[in-house]
Write an enzyme that holds these catalytic residues in place. Structure first.
Site, mmCIF file in Angstrom:
data_model
loop_
_atom_site.group_PDB
_atom_site.id
_atom_site.type_symbol
_atom_site.label_atom_id
_atom_site.label_comp_id
_atom_site.label_asym_id
_atom_site.label_seq_id
_atom_site.Cartn_x
_atom_site.Cartn_y
_atom_site.Cartn_z
ATOM 1 N N ASP A 10 0.863 -1.184 0.000
ATOM 2 C CA ASP A 10 0.000 0.000 0.000
ATOM 3 C C ASP A 10 0.899 1.234 0.000
ATOM 4 O O ASP A 10 2.122 1.125 0.161
ATOM 5 C CB ASP A 10 -0.931 0.003 1.231
ATOM 6 N N SER A 11 0.265 2.404 -0.116
ATOM 7 C CA SER A 11 1.029 3.651 -0.092
ATOM 8 C C SER A 11 1.393 4.052 1.339
ATOM 9 O O SER A 11 2.082 5.044 1.546
ATOM 10 C CB SER A 11 0.179 4.763 -0.696
ATOM 11 N N CYS A 73 -4.440 -1.773 -1.804
ATOM 12 C CA CYS A 73 -4.598 -0.347 -2.107
ATOM 13 C C CYS A 73 -5.460 -0.252 -3.353
ATOM 14 O O CYS A 73 -5.159 -0.891 -4.368
ATOM 15 C CB CYS A 73 -3.220 0.260 -2.362
ATOM 16 N N GLU A 152 -2.977 8.740 8.086
ATOM 17 C CA GLU A 152 -1.508 8.638 8.154
ATOM 18 C C GLU A 152 -0.962 9.402 9.368
ATOM 19 O O GLU A 152 0.022 9.010 9.968
ATOM 20 C CB GLU A 152 -0.855 9.181 6.871
ATOM 21 N N CYS A 184 -11.031 2.878 -0.410
ATOM 22 C CA CYS A 184 -9.630 3.195 -0.121
ATOM 23 C C CYS A 184 -9.323 2.465 1.180
ATOM 24 O O CYS A 184 -10.113 2.538 2.132
ATOM 25 C CB CYS A 184 -9.435 4.698 0.055
ATOM 26 N N HIS A 186 -7.419 3.026 3.511
ATOM 27 C CA HIS A 186 -7.244 3.869 4.695
ATOM 28 C C HIS A 186 -8.590 4.142 5.391
ATOM 29 O O HIS A 186 -8.632 4.427 6.582
ATOM 30 C CB HIS A 186 -6.615 5.212 4.325
#
Ligand code: DGL
Length: 211
Positions: A10-11, A73, A152, A184, A186
């Site tokens: 993932d990012s 992701c 994040e 997403c 997240h």
């Protein structure tokens, strides 16, 4: 091969919401996870660039002997699933197909909302997959670019998160959606706030769980 790890990418930390599910259901699997925090977020970047980054992360994991890759992701799934399926020596799973299937199974009134990064929403991938499964589905897609940085920065339980959630979801005001895809990885960390925003009648779909 049985004892080799499963790779996840993932990012940033979002893909851990997918890993968490895997750890619950496949507790004996060894897991390798790479989160590209150095170049997060992926959402606003051109998909060509996200594809390049995703290939780098995938190669890094393949070199370490993974037996299966999960692209944890949505943005990277949009950008690179096809090329990775063709080029990697191991099977590859993305998150968008299973998220779309679950949304179609869950919705009763065929009004489905999708939220995701700018890259995911611009690609219309969820819309295409959902409409292929349910021809007369009405789909409303909204990009929520501010959610990723809140997660994040570990601010997803703060009052700020509540405010940002209600601002970013305002395009759904008056909408008839009964199902919302958290497109997403997240976003599941904001699940409670999102659910409270809409109320109990809305069903949230977490593509990571489905995957
Ligand atoms: N977690 C990612 C996704 O599912 C990307 C977040 C980002 O880097 O913008 O799309």
């Amino acid at each position: 091969m049985k004892n080799q790890p499963i790779g996840f990418l993932d990012s940033g930390v979002g893909g851990l919401t997918v890993v968490k599910e895997v750890m619950k259901r496949l507790p004996n699997e060894q897991i390798y996870y790479i989160g590209d925090s150095a170049r997060n977020p992926y959402g606003p970047r051109p998909l060509e660039e996200v594809k390049e980054f995703t290939l780098q992360l995938a190669e890094f994991l393949v070199e370490r002997g993974i037996k299966l890759l999960v692209i944890a992701c949505n943005t990277a799934t949009v950008a690179a699933l096809e090329v990775l399926e063709n080029e990697l020596p191991v099977p590859v799973i993305g998150v968008i197909e299973s998220g779309s299937k679950a949304a179609v199974e869950v919705s009763r009134n065929k009004n489905i909302g999708v939220i995701g990064t700018e890259g995911t929403i611009r690609s219309h991938d969820y819309e295409h997959q959902i409409s292929n499964l349910l021809k007369d589905a009405k789909i409303q897609s909204v990009a929520c670019p501010r959610f990723v940085s809140i997660v994040e920065k570990h601010q997803y339980q703060d009052d700020l998160a509540k405010q940002v959630v209600s601002e970013e979801l305002s395009p759904f005001e008056g909408s008839k959606i009964d199902t919302l895809v958290l497109g997403c990885t997240h976003y599941p960390l904001l699940q409670t706030i999102i659910q409270n925003h809409f109320g109990r009648d809305l069903t949230l779909v977490d593509p990571g769980v489905e995957t």
